[in-house]
Design a protein around this motif. Structure first.
Motif, PDB file in Angstrom:
ATOM      1  N   UNK A   6      50.195  29.615  51.808  1.00  0.00           N
ATOM      2  CA  UNK A   6      50.259  28.300  52.459  1.00  0.00           C
ATOM      3  C   UNK A   6      51.100  28.451  53.718  1.00  0.00           C
ATOM      4  N   UNK A   7      51.129  27.400  54.544  1.00  0.00           N
ATOM      5  CA  UNK A   7      51.932  27.450  55.771  1.00  0.00           C
ATOM      6  C   UNK A   7      53.399  27.765  55.458  1.00  0.00           C
ATOM      7  N   UNK A   8      53.849  27.286  54.316  1.00  0.00           N
ATOM      8  CA  UNK A   8      55.254  27.517  53.926  1.00  0.00           C
ATOM      9  C   UNK A   8      55.541  28.986  53.618  1.00  0.00           C
ATOM     10  N   UNK A   9      54.477  29.786  53.444  1.00  0.00           N
ATOM     11  CA  UNK A   9      54.685  31.180  53.065  1.00  0.00           C
ATOM     12  C   UNK A   9      54.545  31.391  51.559  1.00  0.00           C
ATOM     13  N   UNK A  10      54.458  30.282  50.824  1.00  0.00           N
ATOM     14  CA  UNK A  10      54.260  30.343  49.376  1.00  0.00           C
ATOM     15  C   UNK A  10      52.808  30.680  49.060  1.00  0.00           C
ATOM     16  N   UNK A  11      52.579  31.348  47.931  1.00  0.00           N
ATOM     17  CA  UNK A  11      51.191  31.600  47.536  1.00  0.00           C
ATOM     18  C   UNK A  11      50.546  30.295  47.073  1.00  0.00           C
ATOM     19  N   UNK A  12      49.339  30.058  47.559  1.00  0.00           N
ATOM     20  CA  UNK A  12      48.589  28.855  47.198  1.00  0.00           C
ATOM     21  C   UNK A  12      47.922  29.091  45.843  1.00  0.00           C
ATOM     22  N   UNK A  13      48.548  28.567  44.813  1.00  0.00           N
ATOM     23  CA  UNK A  13      48.124  28.829  43.432  1.00  0.00           C
ATOM     24  C   UNK A  13      46.642  28.516  43.199  1.00  0.00           C
ATOM     25  N   UNK A  14      46.220  27.314  43.582  1.00  0.00           N
ATOM     26  CA  UNK A  14      44.884  26.863  43.183  1.00  0.00           C
ATOM     27  C   UNK A  14      43.777  27.532  43.995  1.00  0.00           C
ATOM     28  N   UNK A  15      44.079  27.823  45.276  1.00  0.00           N
ATOM     29  CA  UNK A  15      43.100  28.601  46.048  1.00  0.00           C
ATOM     30  C   UNK A  15      43.009  30.026  45.509  1.00  0.00           C
ATOM     31  N   UNK A  16      44.145  30.563  45.098  1.00  0.00           N
ATOM     32  CA  UNK A  16      44.129  31.913  44.499  1.00  0.00           C
ATOM     33  C   UNK A  16      43.228  31.913  43.268  1.00  0.00           C
ATOM     34  N   UNK A  17      43.327  30.878  42.453  1.00  0.00           N
ATOM     35  CA  UNK A  17      42.518  30.836  41.226  1.00  0.00           C
ATOM     36  C   UNK A  17      41.024  30.891  41.521  1.00  0.00           C
ATOM     37  N   UNK A  18      40.606  30.145  42.540  1.00  0.00           N
ATOM     38  CA  UNK A  18      39.182  30.125  42.866  1.00  0.00           C
ATOM     39  C   UNK A  18      38.714  31.515  43.294  1.00  0.00           C
ATOM     40  N   UNK A  19      39.562  32.220  44.042  1.00  0.00           N
ATOM     41  CA  UNK A  19      39.184  33.567  44.505  1.00  0.00           C
ATOM     42  C   UNK A  19      39.211  34.562  43.336  1.00  0.00           C
ATOM     43  N   UNK A  20      40.245  34.465  42.524  1.00  0.00           N
ATOM     44  CA  UNK A  20      40.351  35.376  41.374  1.00  0.00           C
ATOM     45  C   UNK A  20      39.140  35.225  40.449  1.00  0.00           C
ATOM     46  N   UNK A  21      38.663  33.986  40.313  1.00  0.00           N
ATOM     47  CA  UNK A  21      37.493  33.747  39.456  1.00  0.00           C
ATOM     48  C   UNK A  21      36.263  34.465  40.007  1.00  0.00           C
ATOM     49  N   UNK A  22      36.111  34.430  41.328  1.00  0.00           N
ATOM     50  CA  UNK A  22      34.975  35.144  41.942  1.00  0.00           C
ATOM     51  C   UNK A  22      35.094  36.646  41.721  1.00  0.00           C
ATOM     52  N   UNK A  23      36.312  37.158  41.866  1.00  0.00           N
ATOM     53  CA  UNK A  23      36.540  38.596  41.686  1.00  0.00           C
ATOM     54  C   UNK A  23      36.166  39.001  40.259  1.00  0.00           C
ATOM     55  N   UNK A  24      36.630  38.213  39.302  1.00  0.00           N
ATOM     56  CA  UNK A  24      36.369  38.540  37.899  1.00  0.00           C
ATOM     57  C   UNK A  24      34.867  38.546  37.607  1.00  0.00           C
ATOM     58  N   UNK A  25      34.173  37.558  38.132  1.00  0.00           N
ATOM     59  CA  UNK A  25      32.722  37.491  37.902  1.00  0.00           C
ATOM     60  C   UNK A  25      32.034  38.711  38.522  1.00  0.00           C
ATOM     61  N   UNK A  26      32.474  39.114  39.716  1.00  0.00           N
ATOM     62  CA  UNK A  26      31.829  40.264  40.361  1.00  0.00           C
ATOM     63  C   UNK A  26      32.097  41.558  39.588  1.00  0.00           C
ATOM     64  N   UNK A  27      33.271  41.679  38.998  1.00  0.00           N
ATOM     65  CA  UNK A  27      33.567  42.869  38.191  1.00  0.00           C
ATOM     66  C   UNK A  27      32.721  42.880  36.917  1.00  0.00           C
ATOM     67  N   UNK A  28      32.652  41.741  36.291  1.00  0.00           N
ATOM     68  CA  UNK A  28      31.884  41.667  35.037  1.00  0.00           C
ATOM     69  C   UNK A  28      30.402  41.913  35.310  1.00  0.00           C
TER      70      UNK A  28
END
Ligand code: PBG
Ligand code: ZN
Length: 329
Positions: free
Chosen positions: A137-159
């Motif tokens: 995020x602009x604050x420099x913090x990791x954007x939890x919910x956007x990360x989740x959406x991306x992680x879900x795509x990664x997991x599906x592509x691996x599976x």
């Protein structure tokens, strides 16, 4: 009759043959999962300086190395990808490319070893320019919910590429739920989900970050990985992941967190993995190299401790050296 001199415990451990009868066996190779680093390119084998005996491999040479490990009876691999530097971006999008290294490696191993249990690490730190486990995020913090959406795509592509299981390690709130939902939506209902559920912000990941070139450019991971000062919260992390649909839970690192492992063992019926991390691997090698300890002896003792604390499976770099360490001398 309940005390010395009638009672002499040494009787039970006097000889090697007696000890063999009464000691719990060290975990067999089938209980080990080998973390493996896969990089872009051809015919490449780069030794990792901070992890003697481990290398980054290109997809074409990976099967030969896995074959050696499978021959020793090791049950499983855990794949980590290294994208090309130019493919890193702010969100880690290369992590879900169909032709990414992990996807290619999973397909190649699935083809050559139909019975091998293939797990993949699901995270973004090796794929983002800033080296954090999700977009910022602009604050420099990791954007939890956007990360989740991306992680879900990664997991599906691996599976989809043939992984038996996916292992999210980003420590985002809700990541297990997001991944399980995405797998179900893609009809990948048989994919195992091993959560890095009690994963601590540890100083023991240094050699791995060298291997993966994934150290954060700025700051640290203490805002998302669990704090070693808060035992109750670390346990909640694992129990929540069970509720979100994880099939296996994990404690990481292993050796400094055996108390967590033992407690978690009493609070869940899920299988438990312990991740014997890079720093735990390299510290024993460094000690042995200085002549301050016997490598086989130290690794065997450490492994027995992890098993005793309640690990069902051990994720460990020692898997690729199973015979050297755990075989008969
Ligand atoms: C990435 C990841 C890390 C490890 C596994 N997955 C590093 C980190 O969180 O910084 C560490 C493994 C090891 O040290 O062996 N999220
Ligand atoms: Zn990460």
């Amino acid at each position: 009759m309940s005390a010395y001199p009638q009672v002499r415990l040494r009787r039970l451990r006097r000889t090697k043959s007696l000890r063999r009868m009464f000691d719990a066996a060290l975990p067999g190779p089938e209980k080990f999962m080998w973390p493996t680093f896969v990089m872009e390119g051809k015919n490449g084998r780069e030794p990792i300086e901070a992890m003697p005996g481990q290398s980054r491999l290109t997809v074409d040479v990976l099967p030969a190395e896995v074959e050696r490990v499978v021959r020793m009876g090791v049950g499983s691999v855990l794949l980590f990808g290294l994208p090309e530097e130019k493919d890193k971006d702010q969100t880690g999008s290369a992590a879900y490319h169909e032709d990414g290294v992990v996807q290619q490696a999973a397909r190649a191993l699935r083809r050559e070893f139909p019975d091998l249990v293939i797990f993949t690490d699901v995270c973004l730190c090796a794929y983002t320019r800033h080296g954090h486990c999700g977009p910022l995020q602009a604050s420099g913090d990791v954007d939890n919910d956007r990360a989740n959406a991306i992680l879900a795509k990664v997991a599906v592509s691996h599976a989809a590429a043939g992984a038996d299981g996916v292992a999210p390690s980003a420590m985002m709130d809700g990541q297990v739920q997001a991944i399980r939902a995405a797998l179900d939506a893609a009809r990948l209902t048989d994919t195992l989900l091993m959560s890095y559920s009690s994963k601590f912000a540890s100083a023991m990941y240094g050699p791995f970050r060298e291997a993966e070139k994934s150290a954060p450019q700025k700051g640290d991971r203490k805002g998302y990985q669990a704090s070693y000062g808060d035992l109750r919260q670390a346990l909640r992390e694992s129990l929540l992941d069970e509720g979100e649909g994880a099939d296996l839970l994990m404690v990481k690192p292993a050796l400094f967190y055996l108390d967590i492992l033992a407690r978690l063992r009493e609070q869940t019926q899920l299988p438990l993995a312990a991740y014997n991390v890079s720093g735990e691997y390299s510290m024993l090698i460094a000690t042995a190299d200085r002549g301050w300890g016997d490598l086989r002896g130290m690794v065997r003792e450490a492994t027995a401790a992890i098993a005793r604390a309640g690990a069902d499976i051990i994720i460990s770099y020692w898997a690729s050296r199973y015979d050297e360490i755990f075989g008969e001398p």
